[in-house]
Design an enzyme around this catalytic site. Structure first.
Site, mmCIF file in Angstrom:
data_model
loop_
_atom_site.group_PDB
_atom_site.id
_atom_site.type_symbol
_atom_site.label_atom_id
_atom_site.label_comp_id
_atom_site.label_asym_id
_atom_site.label_seq_id
_atom_site.Cartn_x
_atom_site.Cartn_y
_atom_site.Cartn_z
ATOM 1 N N HIS A 98 62.160 44.833 45.575
ATOM 2 C CA HIS A 98 61.842 45.303 44.217
ATOM 3 C C HIS A 98 60.356 45.283 43.904
ATOM 4 O O HIS A 98 59.872 46.071 43.114
ATOM 5 C CB HIS A 98 62.671 44.527 43.193
ATOM 6 C CG HIS A 98 64.094 44.974 43.240
ATOM 7 N ND1 HIS A 98 65.072 44.227 43.831
ATOM 8 C CD2 HIS A 98 64.668 46.129 42.840
ATOM 9 C CE1 HIS A 98 66.209 44.904 43.784
ATOM 10 N NE2 HIS A 98 65.995 46.050 43.194
ATOM 11 N N GLU A 136 76.803 51.374 45.948
ATOM 12 C CA GLU A 136 75.762 50.744 46.768
ATOM 13 C C GLU A 136 76.304 49.624 47.647
ATOM 14 O O GLU A 136 75.544 48.831 48.173
ATOM 15 C CB GLU A 136 74.599 50.269 45.897
ATOM 16 C CG GLU A 136 74.971 49.395 44.727
ATOM 17 C CD GLU A 136 73.752 49.013 43.868
ATOM 18 O OE1 GLU A 136 72.606 49.185 44.295
ATOM 19 O OE2 GLU A 136 73.987 48.519 42.750
ATOM 20 N N ASP A 176 70.521 49.290 48.504
ATOM 21 C CA ASP A 176 71.496 48.232 48.773
ATOM 22 C C ASP A 176 72.554 48.684 49.769
ATOM 23 O O ASP A 176 73.037 47.883 50.575
ATOM 24 C CB ASP A 176 72.157 47.778 47.462
ATOM 25 C CG ASP A 176 71.284 46.764 46.738
ATOM 26 O OD1 ASP A 176 70.784 45.842 47.404
ATOM 27 O OD2 ASP A 176 71.068 46.914 45.523
ATOM 28 N N CYS A 195 69.972 57.654 44.055
ATOM 29 C CA CYS A 195 68.833 57.054 43.350
ATOM 30 C C CYS A 195 68.132 55.976 44.159
ATOM 31 O O CYS A 195 67.222 55.326 43.674
ATOM 32 C CB CYS A 195 69.257 56.513 41.995
ATOM 33 S SG CYS A 195 70.388 55.127 42.114
HETATM 34 C C1 PEP Z 1 69.601 50.874 45.190
HETATM 35 O O1 PEP Z 1 70.103 49.806 45.538
HETATM 36 O O2 PEP Z 1 69.506 51.873 45.932
HETATM 37 C C2 PEP Z 1 69.025 51.022 43.839
HETATM 38 C C3 PEP Z 1 68.564 52.176 43.421
HETATM 39 O O3 PEP Z 1 68.973 49.937 43.036
HETATM 40 P P1 PEP Z 1 67.904 48.758 43.188
HETATM 41 O O4 PEP Z 1 66.825 49.247 44.115
HETATM 42 O O5 PEP Z 1 67.397 48.459 41.821
HETATM 43 O O6 PEP Z 1 68.723 47.656 43.778
HETATM 44 MG MG MG Z 2 70.698 48.317 44.099
#
Ligand code: PEP
Ligand code: MG
Length: 585
Positions: A191, A433, A457, A504
């Site tokens: 993150h 995910e 994920d 996403c």
């Molecule tokens: C993902 O896991 O692809 C996602 C978009 O969520 P995050 O990166 O916030 O876990």
């Molecule tokens: Mg995620």
């Protein structure tokens, strides 16, 4: 001069002086001072304790005002400890007798106390030990000075060097206007890396030893595209990178100037390009880059940015602001994705042995229903001000979706009784995910209104590779056929059942994957705002039939190397410049 290889996670070149941040999880190292400095060390320690008390009093009072009496009481224990002469006395004695620095004396004495609590063998004392370690970090951070304060004293651009940075530290650094950063730990989709891209901060992570090789004040170059950190460059290298920095900036501007072009393929198929955001203010960057709305609003940053949990009105204010800035465009709001590497302020989560497989995301919310209901109520109320969609993170079990719906229904009834307006038909979708959600996609598709594939994920859980661990970064690969097989089947199922599906995760913003995702049937991609122009340029060079044939070919491969080489060949034909960009990151 020294060049350290890492993982380039946010493009751009940053040049400046190093600011070394001490890793908060490490014990302060043993250092002594001359006898004439001892009094100064004692005073530094006393000031840090007094500052920490002031900080804690402020937090406790804020919590109490907001009605969080239980949580406010936790801080009473912290305050009691900091005022306890049996803890503070020995720290003072160690400095005076042994001439050690304040950091070391604090760390030693807090750790000894934590060990004593741990040795008492009950859960209550284990929690007290965790509280003591939390306090140790607070006092140490006061001793080091807040990074933002230290940055303010430096002249010229600053590059932060750290063992590791948390997402909230990254935002704090951005606010202090640093030029870029490099860390020992981290991976492409951790993150902190995602935030670096969102904040357009050049960054290299996973450098293993950058925090030990660099000294405060060293001249540093961070090459976020090449994944390189150059320490104490010679004049020729410095001049070369200064030129490269100007060229990179120029390229960025040129790409942005095409932002108003429509995102359609050569044969007229629209592919919606949306932005992933952490703060409502980023929506203007999404739009400036040519995005057509928000496909993922990571609301947990509301929590991570403050010492006290947000109230229903805090949530509502942020959502209303996001709606205003979106001006009628889609706004997909994801419910709190806390846990794993997105820890809260220690009052909510105890340390877990295996946090990525622990109480995170929707599980954490369902286990803390009062907190979850605060957010859900605010979301319902926000729906009166514009069109939002609610998205649930890390769903693995259909009961999680049903339980959330039940909570939403109860809250909707309450609002109705109180005469508060909201949208009765607010769409609820899930992030796909986890392999469990992917394999149960049909059931989920029938019970939810949309899917968004969270590849960050999904890759981690499918391949059993921690997304933030530099030691296994080479195994974390979106081109792995197992991952691609899941993306294909999720997309197909969603389309078959007739619900919207988007991607996403970070691959949505990687031009290398654009032709493949479009070929698999994805028509909505949501990404870091800075990636939108590059992806749009690729979309405008695509033909659907060609993409579909590419997807079929890729589907027959059994290794990620074959997949990557095929994707590179394809992108080279469509947009060689985009290929050069994706090779670096
Ligand atoms: C993902 O896991 O692809 C996602 C978009 O969520 P995050 O990166 O916030 O876990
Ligand atoms: Mg995620």
């Amino acid at each position: 001069m020294e060049a350290i290889k890492g993982i380039g996670v946010s493009a751009g070149i940053a040049i400046g002086r190093a600011l070394l941040l001490v890793h908060s999880d490490r014990r302060a190292s043993f250092r002594t001072v001359g006898s004439f400095e001892i009094e100064n060390e004692i005073q530094r320690m006393a000031r840090a304790i007094a500052d920490s008390i002031e900080q804690l009093l402020h937090i406790r009072n804020k919590m109490a005002l907001r009605g969080g009496k239980e949580a406010a009481r936790i801080f009473d224990f912290h305050l009691e400890l900091l005022g306890d002469p049996t803890l503070i006395g020995p720290i003072r004695e160690d400095i005076a007798r042994e001439g050690v620095v304040a950091e070391y004396a604090v760390s030693e004495n807090f750790r000894k106390l934590a060990d004593r609590f741990r040795g008492m063998g009950s859960d209550i004392f284990a929690q007290k030990a965790a509280d003591v370690i939390d306090l140790e970090r607070r006092v140490l951070s006061r001793l080091g000075g807040r990074p933002a304060d230290r940055i303010a004293t430096l002249k010229g651009p600053v590059i932060v060097i750290a063992h590791e940075l948390t997402p909230s530290q990254t935002v704090e650094l951005h606010r202090a206007h640093i030029a870029g950063f490099a860390t020992d730990g981290g991976g492409l989709t951790g993150h902190t890396s995602i935030l670096a891209r969102a904040l357009e901060l050049p960054a290299v992570v996973g450098c293993a030893r950058v925090s030990t090789d660099v000294e405060d004040g060293d001249m540093i170059i961070v090459d976020g595209e090449g994944g390189l950190v150059i320490v104490r460059p010679d004049d020729a290298v410095l001049a070369r990178y200064q030129l490269l920095a100007r060229e990179t900036e120029h390229r960025r501007h040129a790409l942005r100037s095409d932002a108003t072009q429509p995102s359609v393929t050569r044969d007229g198929m629209a592919v919606a390009l949306l932005g992933n955001i952490e703060f409502p203010e980023e929506i203007s960057t999404v739009l400036a880059n040519g995005g057509s709305g928000v496909g993922l609003y990571r609301t947990e940053f509301l929590y991570l940015m403050s010492d006290v949990p947000p109230t229903e009105d805090d949530h509502l204010d942020s959502y209303r602001r996001a709606l205003e800035l979106s001006d009628g465009r889609p706004l997909v709001i994801r419910t709190l994705d806390l846990g794993a590497d997105k820890y809260t302020q220690g009052t909510l989560v105890e340390a877990e042995r295996n946090p990525f497989l622990g109480l995170r995301s929707i599980r954490f919310c369902l286990a803390n229903q009062e907190m979850f209901k605060t957010q859900l109520r605010a979301l319902l109320r926000a729906s009166a001000y514009g069109q939002i969609k609610i998205m649930l993170p890390l769903v693995t079990h259909v009961m999680e979706l049903r339980q959330t719906r039940m909570l939403l229904n109860d809250l909707a009834e309450e609002l109705e009784e109180a005469g508060i307006p909201f949208d009765r038909n607010i769409p609820v979708g899930i992030m796909v995910e986890t392999p469990a959600a992917a394999l149960m996609a049909r059931t989920f598709a029938i019970e939810s209104q949309f899917f968004s594939i969270g590849t960050n994920d999904l890759i981690q859980y499918t391949l059993a590779v921690d997304r933030g661990n530099e030691r296994v970064a080479s195994l974390y690969n979106a081109a792995n056929p197992a991952v691609l097989g899941l993306i294909k089947s999720i997309t197909r199922t969603a389309r078959h059942v007739g619900i919207d599906v988007s991607v996403c995760g970070e691959i949505a913003g990687q031009p290398l994957f654009t032709p493949l995702l479009v070929g698999m049937g994805v028509r909505t991609l949501s990404m870091s705002p800075g990636q939108i122009p590059a992806v749009k340029r690729v979309v405008r060079g695509l033909e659907i039939e060609r993409c579909e044939s590419l997807a079929r070919r890729v589907g027959s491969f059994d290794s990620d190397r074959q997949v990557l080489s095929c994707l590179r060949d394809e992108l080279r034909k469509i947009d060689p410049e985009a290929l050069a960009g994706s090779e670096g990151s």
